[in-house]
Design a protein around this motif. Structure first.
Motif, PDB file in Angstrom:
ATOM      1  N   THR A  35      -3.688   3.435  -2.621  1.00 52.32           N
ATOM      2  CA  THR A  35      -4.570   2.867  -1.596  1.00 52.32           C
ATOM      3  C   THR A  35      -5.856   2.282  -2.167  1.00 52.32           C
ATOM      4  O   THR A  35      -6.255   1.173  -1.768  1.00 52.32           O
ATOM      5  N   ASN A  64       0.855  -1.184   0.000  1.00 50.66           N
ATOM      6  CA  ASN A  64       0.000   0.000   0.000  1.00 50.66           C
ATOM      7  C   ASN A  64       0.891   1.234   0.000  1.00 50.66           C
ATOM      8  O   ASN A  64       1.459   1.608   1.026  1.00 50.66           O
ATOM      9  N   GLY A  65       1.018   1.864  -1.153  1.00 51.04           N
ATOM     10  CA  GLY A  65       1.875   3.028  -1.271  1.00 51.04           C
ATOM     11  C   GLY A  65       1.416   4.208  -0.451  1.00 51.04           C
ATOM     12  O   GLY A  65       2.191   5.143  -0.210  1.00 51.04           O
ATOM     13  N   ALA A  74       4.892   0.301   3.747  1.00 47.15           N
ATOM     14  CA  ALA A  74       5.880   0.412   2.677  1.00 47.15           C
ATOM     15  C   ALA A  74       7.292   0.200   3.225  1.00 47.15           C
ATOM     16  O   ALA A  74       8.103  -0.520   2.631  1.00 47.15           O
ATOM     17  N   VAL A  92       3.910  -1.966  -5.744  1.00 46.89           N
ATOM     18  CA  VAL A  92       3.391  -0.812  -5.010  1.00 46.89           C
ATOM     19  C   VAL A  92       2.153  -0.264  -5.718  1.00 46.89           C
ATOM     20  O   VAL A  92       2.197   0.105  -6.894  1.00 46.89           O
TER      21      VAL A  92
END
Length: 271
Positions: free
Chosen positions: A156, A125-126, A132, A153
């Protein structure tokens, strides 16, 4: 808060909370943290292999994950329980402590080729800096064990959609309800015993399902109950579809020195 214009912060981040505590402010925690869990889709790629999955019990540098993700604010754990849970057992933290050589031995015992063992990605979830950061820690640790794994990545919204649909190989995500009666863990998607959005129906790990059922049917506080909890813990570690790493707090409360009368209830909500 530092200027005196407000008295309480609710929902602060770990590093800022620790800085303020060092400056003399109150940090108010409770019995209901979340547990960070490396969730594994055991229906995909090399994760169908039990020995391969079990290696990850030893390949998680839990202390580094806790420090990088949450500034050390929490506890390492090899089981999906908060310290307040009646099923908590700290001996597992020693038994399954970070040990690359033990992890490599299980990878070798899997019989998988190197190409097969690297045929997956960690979905990230970047929009969550903590997950991360810890995904990068795990990626680096796996490289030391001889596994070169890529990070996928996502933003959301895309991450959440894939998470809820079970469209991933592995990822980090927090779970709750782990400070209450132990089988409340099944309210979390990866731990569901039926209609599991990741692992499907019928559940591919029947020993885990049977262990949950045994806990639900065992009452009291004696040896039978403890044996049921021990059996569940053993089934979770052996199935290795979810590898817990640490507790962490959400909704942290930092308050001025002269504020009193605040407690956290079992879900860590402020009272």
């Amino acid at each position: 808060l530092e200027s005196g214009s407000i008295d309480i912060i609710y929902g602060g981040a770990s590093r800022q909370a620790l800085r303020l505590r060092s400056a003399g402010y109150q940090l108010i925690q409770g019995p209901g943290p979340l547990v960070q869990v490396f969730r594994i889709n055991t229906t995909t790629g090399p994760f169908r292999n039990e020995k391969f999955r079990q290696a990850f019990n030893f390949l998680m540098d839990r202390q580094a994950i806790l420090q990088v993700g949450y500034a050390g604010l929490g506890e390492v754990t090899a089981l999906p329980w908060a310290p307040a849970s009646p099923a908590a057992d700290k001996s597992y933290n020693s038994t399954y402590a970070f040990d690359i050589e033990k992890g490599k031995a299980l990878l070798a015992a899997s019989g998988l080729s190197k190409a097969d063992m690297e045929n997956w990605k960690i979905m990230v979830n970047g929009g969550d800096p903590s997950s991360a950061a810890i995904s990068q820690v795990v990626q680096a640790t796996l490289a030391k064990a001889g596994l070169n794994v890529q990070l996928d990545v996502l933003g959301t919204p895309e991450f959440t959609t894939a998470l809820l649909a079970g469209k991933f190989n592995a990822l980090f995500g927090g779970i709750g309800n782990i400070q209450k009666f132990p089988t409340r863990v099944t309210t979390n998607s990866i731990y569901r015993t039926s209609k599991n959005p990741v692992l499907g129906d019928p559940h591919p790990h029947p020993a885990y399902v049977a262990a949950i059922d045994r806990v639900n049917q065992t009452f009291g506080s004696g040896a039978e109950v403890k044996a049921a909890y021990d059996n569940l813990n053993k089934a979770m570690v052996e199935a290795a579809f979810a590898i817990p790493t640490n507790t962490y707090d959400i909704g942290l409360i930092v308050a001025a020195k002269n504020v009193g009368g605040i407690v956290r209830e079992i879900d860590n909500m402020p009272v």
